[in-house]
Design an enzyme around this catalytic site. Structure first.
Site, PDB file in Angstrom:
ATOM      1  N   ARG A  60      11.574 -17.736  -2.277  1.00 42.81           N
ATOM      2  CA  ARG A  60      11.737 -17.406  -0.857  1.00 42.81           C
ATOM      3  C   ARG A  60      12.537 -18.452  -0.092  1.00 42.81           C
ATOM      4  O   ARG A  60      13.124 -18.142   0.939  1.00 42.81           O
ATOM      5  CB  ARG A  60      10.382 -17.148  -0.212  1.00 42.81           C
ATOM      6  N   GLU A  97      -2.756 -24.098  -8.900  1.00 35.87           N
ATOM      7  CA  GLU A  97      -4.196 -23.880  -8.856  1.00 35.87           C
ATOM      8  C   GLU A  97      -4.695 -23.325 -10.181  1.00 35.87           C
ATOM      9  O   GLU A  97      -5.832 -23.519 -10.573  1.00 35.87           O
ATOM     10  CB  GLU A  97      -4.582 -22.899  -7.739  1.00 35.87           C
TER      11      GLU A  97
END
Length: 171
Positions: A60, A97
């Site tokens: 992005r 994560e």
């Protein structure tokens, strides 16, 4: 005027984030795109008029780095996931994560001493921006700032970064 532009962007972004979880929905609003571009460019011109290169993160960040570079008359370079760039690259592995990933930058993208701003849509845990910062410095770039549209402040990603950070919207 500035606060109204920010409010207009936030309205579009909030609608997009709550309905689909990413920035793409907000970018279908032409006015939000113009306001967002203007705010990012205004920020860079005011705080870092000496910037020489805008680095955008996969994927992005690519929405913004070419746009900002064009508006500012400077170069741009992509940071990509491993194996996506041609030629000689430098790499940095970073933790997610749920595991790890690798970012790469073409070795010729940054000249030693070149003044760089990294741009992305979102600052969450800070892993990808931290890795990109490391890449910029490995190539001898001078990192002026990381610039993001949205910062998820509860995730404390800013604490992982060793550079100035500017976020348009803190959520």
């Amino acid at each position: 005027m500035l606060s109204q532009r920010l409010a207009n962007i936030w309205t579009s972004l909030r609608r997009a984030l709550f309905s689909g979880g990413d920035i793409f929905g907000a970018l279908t609003d032409g006015k939000a795109c113009v306001y967002l571009r203007d705010l990012l460019v205004e920020h860079i011109r005011t705080t870092h008029p000496d910037v020489e290169l805008i680095v955008g993160l996969d994927s992005r960040g690519f929405l913004f780095n070419m746009l900002l570079a064009t508006e500012l008359g400077v170069g741009c370079a992509p940071v990509r996931k491993k194996g996506k760039l041609a030629g000689d690259v430098v790499s940095v592995e970073y933790k997610l994560e749920y595991g790890s990933d690798t970012f790469e930058l073409q070795r010729t993208a940054i000249k030693p001493g070149q003044k760089v701003i990294i741009v992305d849509d979102l600052l969450a845990t800070g892993g990808s921006l931290s890795a990109a910062s490391e890449l910029v410095r490995k190539l001898g770039g001078v990192l002026l700032e990381s610039l993001v549209v949205i910062e998820l402040v509860d995730l404390n990603g800013r604490k992982r970064l060793d550079c100035d950070v500017h976020s348009l919207i803190q959520y």
